[in-house]
Enzyme design. Sequence first.
Site, PDB file in Angstrom:
ATOM      1  N   GLN A   1       0.815  -1.222   0.000  1.00 51.21           N
ATOM      2  CA  GLN A   1       0.000   0.000   0.000  1.00 51.21           C
ATOM      3  C   GLN A   1       0.848   1.272   0.000  1.00 51.21           C
ATOM      4  O   GLN A   1       0.340   2.343  -0.338  1.00 51.21           O
ATOM      5  CB  GLN A   1      -0.935   0.018   1.214  1.00 51.21           C
ATOM      6  CG  GLN A   1      -1.998  -1.069   1.172  1.00 51.21           C
ATOM      7  CD  GLN A   1      -2.825  -1.061   2.430  1.00 51.21           C
ATOM      8  OE1 GLN A   1      -2.467  -1.695   3.406  1.00 51.21           O
ATOM      9  NE2 GLN A   1      -3.933  -0.347   2.424  1.00 51.21           N
ATOM     10  N   CYS A  19     -10.514  -0.257   3.968  1.00 48.02           N
ATOM     11  CA  CYS A  19      -9.109  -0.328   3.565  1.00 48.02           C
ATOM     12  C   CYS A  19      -8.607   1.092   3.364  1.00 48.02           C
ATOM     13  O   CYS A  19      -9.294   1.913   2.748  1.00 48.02           O
ATOM     14  CB  CYS A  19      -8.986  -1.118   2.265  1.00 48.02           C
ATOM     15  SG  CYS A  19      -7.295  -1.301   1.659  1.00 48.02           S
ATOM     16  N   LEU A  20      -7.405   1.365   3.848  1.00 52.82           N
ATOM     17  CA  LEU A  20      -6.827   2.701   3.653  1.00 52.82           C
ATOM     18  C   LEU A  20      -6.628   2.999   2.170  1.00 52.82           C
ATOM     19  O   LEU A  20      -6.559   4.160   1.790  1.00 52.82           O
ATOM     20  CB  LEU A  20      -5.497   2.817   4.415  1.00 52.82           C
ATOM     21  CG  LEU A  20      -5.624   2.861   5.946  1.00 52.82           C
ATOM     22  CD1 LEU A  20      -4.251   2.747   6.593  1.00 52.82           C
ATOM     23  CD2 LEU A  20      -6.331   4.132   6.397  1.00 52.82           C
ATOM     24  N   HIS A  27      -6.698  -9.945   5.387  1.00 55.81           N
ATOM     25  CA  HIS A  27      -6.847  -8.777   4.510  1.00 55.81           C
ATOM     26  C   HIS A  27      -5.472  -8.237   4.088  1.00 55.81           C
ATOM     27  O   HIS A  27      -5.247  -7.937   2.901  1.00 55.81           O
ATOM     28  CB  HIS A  27      -7.654  -7.703   5.264  1.00 55.81           C
ATOM     29  CG  HIS A  27      -7.790  -6.388   4.584  1.00 55.81           C
ATOM     30  ND1 HIS A  27      -9.009  -5.879   4.172  1.00 55.81           N
ATOM     31  CD2 HIS A  27      -6.869  -5.444   4.245  1.00 55.81           C
ATOM     32  CE1 HIS A  27      -8.822  -4.699   3.603  1.00 55.81           C
ATOM     33  NE2 HIS A  27      -7.538  -4.406   3.639  1.00 55.81           N
ATOM     34  N   GLU A  28      -4.549  -8.147   5.056  1.00 52.74           N
ATOM     35  CA  GLU A  28      -3.224  -7.573   4.758  1.00 52.74           C
ATOM     36  C   GLU A  28      -2.369  -8.533   3.928  1.00 52.74           C
ATOM     37  O   GLU A  28      -1.620  -8.093   3.043  1.00 52.74           O
ATOM     38  CB  GLU A  28      -2.504  -7.177   6.046  1.00 52.74           C
ATOM     39  CG  GLU A  28      -3.243  -6.159   6.931  1.00 52.74           C
ATOM     40  CD  GLU A  28      -3.695  -4.901   6.210  1.00 52.74           C
ATOM     41  OE1 GLU A  28      -3.065  -4.525   5.205  1.00 52.74           O
ATOM     42  OE2 GLU A  28      -4.698  -4.294   6.646  1.00 52.74           O
ATOM     43  N   HIS A  87      -3.133  -8.149   0.379  1.00 52.45           N
ATOM     44  CA  HIS A  87      -2.420  -7.027  -0.272  1.00 52.45           C
ATOM     45  C   HIS A  87      -1.075  -7.480  -0.837  1.00 52.45           C
ATOM     46  O   HIS A  87      -0.672  -7.056  -1.926  1.00 52.45           O
ATOM     47  CB  HIS A  87      -2.156  -5.896   0.727  1.00 52.45           C
ATOM     48  CG  HIS A  87      -3.306  -4.955   0.933  1.00 52.45           C
ATOM     49  ND1 HIS A  87      -3.852  -4.220  -0.089  1.00 52.45           N
ATOM     50  CD2 HIS A  87      -3.994  -4.611   2.047  1.00 52.45           C
ATOM     51  CE1 HIS A  87      -4.837  -3.462   0.399  1.00 52.45           C
ATOM     52  NE2 HIS A  87      -4.950  -3.682   1.690  1.00 52.45           N
TER      53      HIS A  87
HETATM   54  C1  QAP Z   1      -8.136  -3.701   7.146  1.00 50.39           C
HETATM   55  O1  QAP Z   1      -8.353  -1.384   7.256  1.00 50.39           O
HETATM   56  C2  QAP Z   1      -9.301  -4.190   7.965  1.00 50.39           C
HETATM   57  O2  QAP Z   1     -12.222   3.985   4.485  1.00 50.39           O
HETATM   58  C3  QAP Z   1      -7.521  -2.434   7.665  1.00 50.39           C
HETATM   59  O3  QAP Z   1     -11.825   6.483   5.371  1.00 50.39           O
HETATM   60  C4  QAP Z   1     -10.519  -3.564   7.909  1.00 50.39           C
HETATM   61  O4  QAP Z   1      -7.289   0.084   8.550  1.00 50.39           O
HETATM   62  C5  QAP Z   1      -9.152  -5.277   8.769  1.00 50.39           C
HETATM   63  C6  QAP Z   1      -9.720   3.318   7.038  1.00 50.39           C
HETATM   64  C7  QAP Z   1     -11.577  -4.011   8.692  1.00 50.39           C
HETATM   65  C8  QAP Z   1     -10.197  -5.720   9.547  1.00 50.39           C
HETATM   66  C9  QAP Z   1     -11.412  -5.095   9.514  1.00 50.39           C
HETATM   67  C10 QAP Z   1     -10.617   3.131   6.027  1.00 50.39           C
HETATM   68  C11 QAP Z   1      -9.527   4.600   7.521  1.00 50.39           C
HETATM   69  C12 QAP Z   1      -8.942   2.220   7.617  1.00 50.39           C
HETATM   70  C13 QAP Z   1     -11.322   4.194   5.478  1.00 50.39           C
HETATM   71  C14 QAP Z   1      -8.162  -0.120   7.742  1.00 50.39           C
HETATM   72  C15 QAP Z   1     -11.108   5.476   5.961  1.00 50.39           C
HETATM   73  C16 QAP Z   1     -10.219   5.686   6.967  1.00 50.39           C
HETATM   74  C17 QAP Z   1      -9.016   0.939   7.186  1.00 50.39           C
HETATM   75 CO    CO Z   2      -6.300  -2.808   2.975  1.00 48.03          CO
END
Ligand code: QAP
Ligand code: CO
Length: 168
Positions: A51, A92-93, A134-135, A138
């Site tokens: 990412q 997801c960031l 999830h990671e 990526h």
């Molecule tokens: C992955 O996701 C994840 O849309 C990490 O506007 C997600 O850190 C693992 C984020 C859910 C487990 C459950 C997303 C921040 C962060 C956005 C994240 C945003 C600001 C996502």
């Molecule tokens: Co992600």
Amino acid sequence: MAILQILEFPDSRLRKIAAPVTVFDARLHDLIDNMLETMYEAQGIGLAATQVNVHKRLLVLDVSEEKNSPQVFINPEFQVIDREPKEYDEGCLSVPGFYEAVSRPKAIKVDSLDRDGAPFQIEAEGILAVCIQHEIDHLDGKLFVDYLSTLKRQRIRQKLEKEHKKTA
Ligand code: QAP
Ligand code: CO
């Protein structure tokens, strides 16, 4: 330390397959520290090197309430220990502003190296299991939007492309 730029869907660099980490030196430690700082600053719970346009197999995460439990996984691999599908609203960031339900195996066993190259193994379930899967996706060029319908994925892509045009 430094805040790194996070690539956003549909950037084709998010589709690269990351290569194993082979050298555990100060440069790697700088990258890890910068990834953690970038993740915390963006209010994320997980960030893979892909990412930030570094195509090496490492990821950082912190699923704690207090945001005081950083974890680092290098060359991680997982085995499923409970195939029961568990649904979770993922974000997801690299796909800012979008959250959708994704099903993944409920419990996994992870083999990984730590920041000094020492092996460790953990079992994970709940949000930690979701985050690790999830990671690791990526690192294999995969995004959570790949699990959605084509229609949903195309809508997300259109909206983000519009955003990118505005701010580019
Ligand atoms: C992955 O996701 C994840 O849309 C990490 O506007 C997600 O850190 C693992 C984020 C859910 C487990 C459950 C997303 C921040 C962060 C956005 C994240 C945003 C600001 C996502
Ligand atoms: Co992600």
